[in-house]
Design an enzyme around this catalytic site. Structure first.
Site, PDB file in Angstrom:
ATOM      1  N   GLY A 106       0.768  -1.238   0.000  1.00  0.00           N
ATOM      2  CA  GLY A 106       0.000   0.000   0.000  1.00  0.00           C
ATOM      3  C   GLY A 106       0.796   1.283   0.000  1.00  0.00           C
ATOM      4  O   GLY A 106       0.226   2.359   0.156  1.00  0.00           O
ATOM      5  N   TRP A 133       2.312   2.887  -2.521  1.00  0.00           N
ATOM      6  CA  TRP A 133       1.908   3.785  -3.618  1.00  0.00           C
ATOM      7  C   TRP A 133       0.506   4.335  -3.362  1.00  0.00           C
ATOM      8  O   TRP A 133       0.213   5.486  -3.676  1.00  0.00           O
ATOM      9  CB  TRP A 133       1.984   3.050  -4.959  1.00  0.00           C
ATOM     10  CG  TRP A 133       3.350   3.068  -5.565  1.00  0.00           C
ATOM     11  CD1 TRP A 133       4.536   3.046  -4.900  1.00  0.00           C
ATOM     12  CD2 TRP A 133       3.670   3.132  -6.957  1.00  0.00           C
ATOM     13  NE1 TRP A 133       5.577   3.074  -5.792  1.00  0.00           N
ATOM     14  CE2 TRP A 133       5.085   3.124  -7.057  1.00  0.00           C
ATOM     15  CE3 TRP A 133       2.907   3.167  -8.113  1.00  0.00           C
ATOM     16  CZ2 TRP A 133       5.738   3.178  -8.284  1.00  0.00           C
ATOM     17  CZ3 TRP A 133       3.558   3.204  -9.348  1.00  0.00           C
ATOM     18  CH2 TRP A 133       4.960   3.217  -9.430  1.00  0.00           C
ATOM     19  N   ASP A 185      -4.740  -6.042  -5.808  1.00  0.00           N
ATOM     20  CA  ASP A 185      -3.621  -6.968  -5.636  1.00  0.00           C
ATOM     21  C   ASP A 185      -4.159  -8.358  -5.315  1.00  0.00           C
ATOM     22  O   ASP A 185      -5.293  -8.514  -4.862  1.00  0.00           O
ATOM     23  CB  ASP A 185      -2.682  -6.495  -4.511  1.00  0.00           C
ATOM     24  CG  ASP A 185      -1.254  -7.028  -4.674  1.00  0.00           C
ATOM     25  OD1 ASP A 185      -0.363  -6.226  -4.987  1.00  0.00           O
ATOM     26  OD2 ASP A 185      -1.034  -8.246  -4.501  1.00  0.00           O
ATOM     27  N   ASP A 216      -7.050 -11.067  -9.272  1.00  0.00           N
ATOM     28  CA  ASP A 216      -6.077 -11.231 -10.349  1.00  0.00           C
ATOM     29  C   ASP A 216      -6.580 -10.443 -11.563  1.00  0.00           C
ATOM     30  O   ASP A 216      -7.649 -10.740 -12.097  1.00  0.00           O
ATOM     31  CB  ASP A 216      -5.975 -12.728 -10.672  1.00  0.00           C
ATOM     32  CG  ASP A 216      -5.071 -13.043 -11.846  1.00  0.00           C
ATOM     33  OD1 ASP A 216      -4.533 -12.100 -12.461  1.00  0.00           O
ATOM     34  OD2 ASP A 216      -4.904 -14.232 -12.155  1.00  0.00           O
ATOM     35  N   LYS A 246       5.989   0.052 -14.012  1.00  0.00           N
ATOM     36  CA  LYS A 246       7.347  -0.482 -13.841  1.00  0.00           C
ATOM     37  C   LYS A 246       7.587  -1.607 -14.835  1.00  0.00           C
ATOM     38  O   LYS A 246       6.705  -2.438 -15.076  1.00  0.00           O
ATOM     39  CB  LYS A 246       7.527  -1.025 -12.418  1.00  0.00           C
ATOM     40  CG  LYS A 246       8.896  -1.684 -12.209  1.00  0.00           C
ATOM     41  CD  LYS A 246       9.253  -1.823 -10.747  1.00  0.00           C
ATOM     42  CE  LYS A 246       8.478  -2.893 -10.032  1.00  0.00           C
ATOM     43  NZ  LYS A 246       8.863  -2.955  -8.602  1.00  0.00           N
TER      44      LYS A 246
END
Length: 260
Positions: free
Chosen positions: A49, A51, A69, A88, A152
């Protein structure tokens, strides 16, 4: 751990952030102005958590953050609207939960997702690009015109192909390695700003009616409400054009041979 980077680990403990990666998002936002007051943000791979905490601080009381998540994300106190979805993102059920939580759209999609590391570089890189593409698919699905994206991805042979796909979607794209990333890390962050939502693509060949004239003397055509500026065209003409450049709310086209 004497490289100084774990300054961020210690700092996160002192300042109440759940992960050192919180500082990566702070640094990316300070540089690129991704988050803003009142924004709705979807955070992929949000556990534990860090971010989410930064996003909630920066969007403020009028904003909303949705974290997704596999792992549960424990609640934290925030002035912003906060929802978490456990699931998911490759399943339609989870995607539907996220769409509902975000009220169908978002201003910003961020992803710090990383694969479970095998230590085999090519495999880890390929899995990282796969996750980044899932995040890009979510951005395509949820982002409004002009929306922003941060993801990322590990550097490697498939990186340039992924970067090109992001460049197709956004008016501004940059890559960055925040100071809070570890020295030895191959991680990069791709930032896409100002999502382009256009009914045409660069290179499309169209026949359009010139309905108006712009301040610079360009002809103006409209395709499904989207504005195209056509250099050398005059109001009242019907012309054949090639789309050359797209921005979030307008684009440019050139006359094809025979109409010049």
């Amino acid at each position: 751990m004497g490289n100084g980077k774990d300054h961020y680990y210690n700092k996160s403990k002192q300042e109440g952030y759940r992960s050192r990666s919180a500082y990566k998002l702070q640094q990316l936002d300070d540089r690129f102005d991704i988050l803003f007051g009142g924004a709705s943000v979807v955070d992929l791979g949000a556990a534990p958590g860090g971010w989410l905490q930064v996003a909630a601080e920066r969007v403020g009381a009028r904003g909303k953050v949705v974290g997704v998540d596999f792992q549960s994300i424990s609640h934290f106190e925030t002035d912003a609207g906060l929802e978490t979805v456990r699931g998911d993102m490759t399943t339609e059920e989870t995607r539907e939960h996220v769409r509902t939580a975000a009220n169908g759209s978002a201003d910003v999609v961020i992803s710090d997702m990383a694969p479970n590391m095998t230590g085999e570089y090519d495999l880890d890189h390929a899995r990282s690009v796969h996750l980044a593409r899932q995040a890009l698919d979510t951005a395509r699905e949820l982002l409004d015109a002009g929306g922003h994206f941060v993801v990322k991805v590990f550097d490697g042979r498939d990186f340039q192909g992924f970067l090109a796909d992001v460049e197709d979607e956004f008016a501004f794209v940059a890559t960055n390695s925040p100071d809070a990333s570890r020295d030895a890390s191959s991680e990069l962050y791709v930032v896409g700003k100002n999502r382009i939502v256009a009914p045409v693509a660069e290179g499309d060949e169209l026949t359009v009616d010139i309905a108006d004239e712009g301040d610079e003397g360009d002809g103006i055509a409209r395709v499904d409400g989207y504005t195209l500026f056509v250099d050398g065209a005059t109001e009242g003409e019907t012309v054949d054009v090639t789309v050359t450049d797209l921005k979030p709310n307008y684009g440019f086209a050139e006359l094809r041979d025979g109409d010049e």
